[in-house]
Design a protein around this motif. Structure first.
Motif, PDB file in Angstrom:
ATOM      1  N   TYR A 166       0.837  -1.195   0.000  1.00  0.00           N
ATOM      2  CA  TYR A 166       0.000   0.000   0.000  1.00  0.00           C
ATOM      3  C   TYR A 166       0.875   1.250   0.000  1.00  0.00           C
ATOM      4  CZ  TYR A 166      -3.499  -3.370   1.633  1.00  0.00           C
ATOM      5  OH  TYR A 166      -4.316  -4.456   1.758  1.00  0.00           O
ATOM      6  N   GLY A 214      -2.929  -2.547  -2.581  1.00  0.00           N
ATOM      7  CA  GLY A 214      -3.675  -3.718  -2.120  1.00  0.00           C
ATOM      8  C   GLY A 214      -4.133  -4.598  -3.259  1.00  0.00           C
ATOM      9  N   GLN A 242     -10.265  -3.394   0.744  1.00  0.00           N
ATOM     10  CA  GLN A 242      -9.178  -3.303   1.708  1.00  0.00           C
ATOM     11  C   GLN A 242      -8.785  -1.859   2.007  1.00  0.00           C
ATOM     12  OE1 GLN A 242      -6.299  -5.577  -0.531  1.00  0.00           O
ATOM     13  NE2 GLN A 242      -6.555  -7.358   0.810  1.00  0.00           N
ATOM     14  N   ASN A 263      -5.373  -1.613   9.699  1.00  0.00           N
ATOM     15  CA  ASN A 263      -4.965  -2.930   9.204  1.00  0.00           C
ATOM     16  C   ASN A 263      -3.914  -3.612  10.081  1.00  0.00           C
ATOM     17  OD1 ASN A 263      -5.546  -4.841   7.187  1.00  0.00           O
ATOM     18  ND2 ASN A 263      -3.637  -4.405   6.114  1.00  0.00           N
TER      19      ASN A 263
END
Length: 331
Positions: A132, A146, A151, A187
């Protein structure tokens, strides 16, 4: 066969610049342009140096993607990715650009290579994060890359009021965002500890996360080696900058670099040149960089990818440093 001694050697190179503290420290524009001089370095022809030109200077693996023409002037921020053959970020005129050895037949790498329209103006900070990338604009975080759009959903709190961003560049891909003195995590596998939810002034991330409290104490969390999560007594107060490496951590205290965690390749063997008057630090995958007040760049630990082979042009002065597999300075 490369010996461990060769891999662990240190290199110090003088630079004509004074730089303010921080992991990616920036020189005020007036100071950055205050000196222009010619230098002579062994094996190189005399060349004119212009600190503050905004040029990216990169060294390390031969497979690393070359800096594009846009990175040769006017750049204001840099961020290296974890992989030598993947990607890096630059910020120029408020616009994010990325470069790398992208395989555009791979949908995931294609997603990462495309900077979103929202990150093409008024951006103030950038951060790489494995698969990312992050940008900060008007206090809101922008993320792309991603494997699918689902996501890329950010916490609502990260859409305004954010003042700093950091991305993890090894193992897992996650982000840390600083807002109102508290850390917001996106995340991540390990929850942000309560002591990182207020009173924080700086953040850094790799496989593990680091946060610096306003009282100068470092705290850390994440799914990493226990030794790396045990902050030494020296880093419990008076720290002014932090940088998370691949299984190890760096902190800056009273102008000296502190290091703890994995020492397989000498990551913790901070050289003499980085034990006084250091103003900026950057922990990489297996090597690290420091910048001193008198303009020296110091690198140490793993040199298999030639991160310690500082080019002569680094004498021209640096306003920012960033270390991953690739080493970069911003002139």
């Amino acid at each position: 066969m490369i010996s461990r001694r060769q891999l662990m050697r240190t290199v110090a190179v003088g630079l004509p610049a004074a730089v303010l503290g921080g992991t990616l420290s920036q020189v005020p524009a007036a100071q950055a342009h205050s000196r222009t001089r010619s230098i002579t370095a062994e094996g190189y022809e005399q060349q004119a140096c212009a600190p503050g030109s905004g040029k990216i200077l990169q060294w390390g693996p031969a497979s690393a993607p070359a800096v594009p023409a846009a990175g040769l002037s006017g750049v204001t921020a840099i961020s290296t990715g974890a992989c030598a053959n993947l990607y890096n970020l630059m910020l120029k005129n408020g616009q994010v650009a990325t470069w790398g050895n992208f395989n555009l037949n791979d949908p995931n790498q294609q997603r990462l290579s495309r900077v979103p329209v929202a990150a093409t103006r008024d951006v103030t900070a950038i951060a790489t994060a494995g698969a990312y990338a992050f940008a900060l604009r008007d206090g809101g975080v922008i993320v792309w890359g991603g494997t699918r759009d689902t996501q890329l959903t950010l916490p609502e709190a990260a859409k305004s009021g954010v003042t700093a961003i950091a991305g993890a560049n090894g193992g897992s891909s996650y982000g840390l965002f600083l807002k109102d003195g508290g850390v917001i995590q996106w995340n991540g596998y390990v929850a942000v500890p309560d002591e990182a939810k207020e009173g924080i002034v700086a953040i850094s991330a790799r496989q593990h996360a680091l946060a610096l409290r306003e009282d100068g104490r470092v705290i850390t969390w994440g799914p990493n080696l226990p030794a790396n999560l045990m902050v030494p007594a020296e880093a419990q107060s008076g720290v002014t900058a932090i940088s998370a490496g691949n299984g190890f951590s760096l902190a800056l205290k009273n102008g000296a670099v502190l290091a703890w965690g994995n020492n397989e390749y000498g990551q913790l063997e901070v050289p003499y040149e980085a034990q006084t008057d250091v103003v900026a630090i950057s922990a990489g995958n297996l090597a690290s960089m420091a910048l001193t007040a008198d303009g020296k760049i110091v690198t140490w630990a793993y040199n298999f990818y030639k991160q310690l082979d500082i080019p002569a042009e680094a004498h021209c002065g640096a306003s920012a440093i960033s270390c991953g597999y690739v080493c970069m300075v911003l002139l």
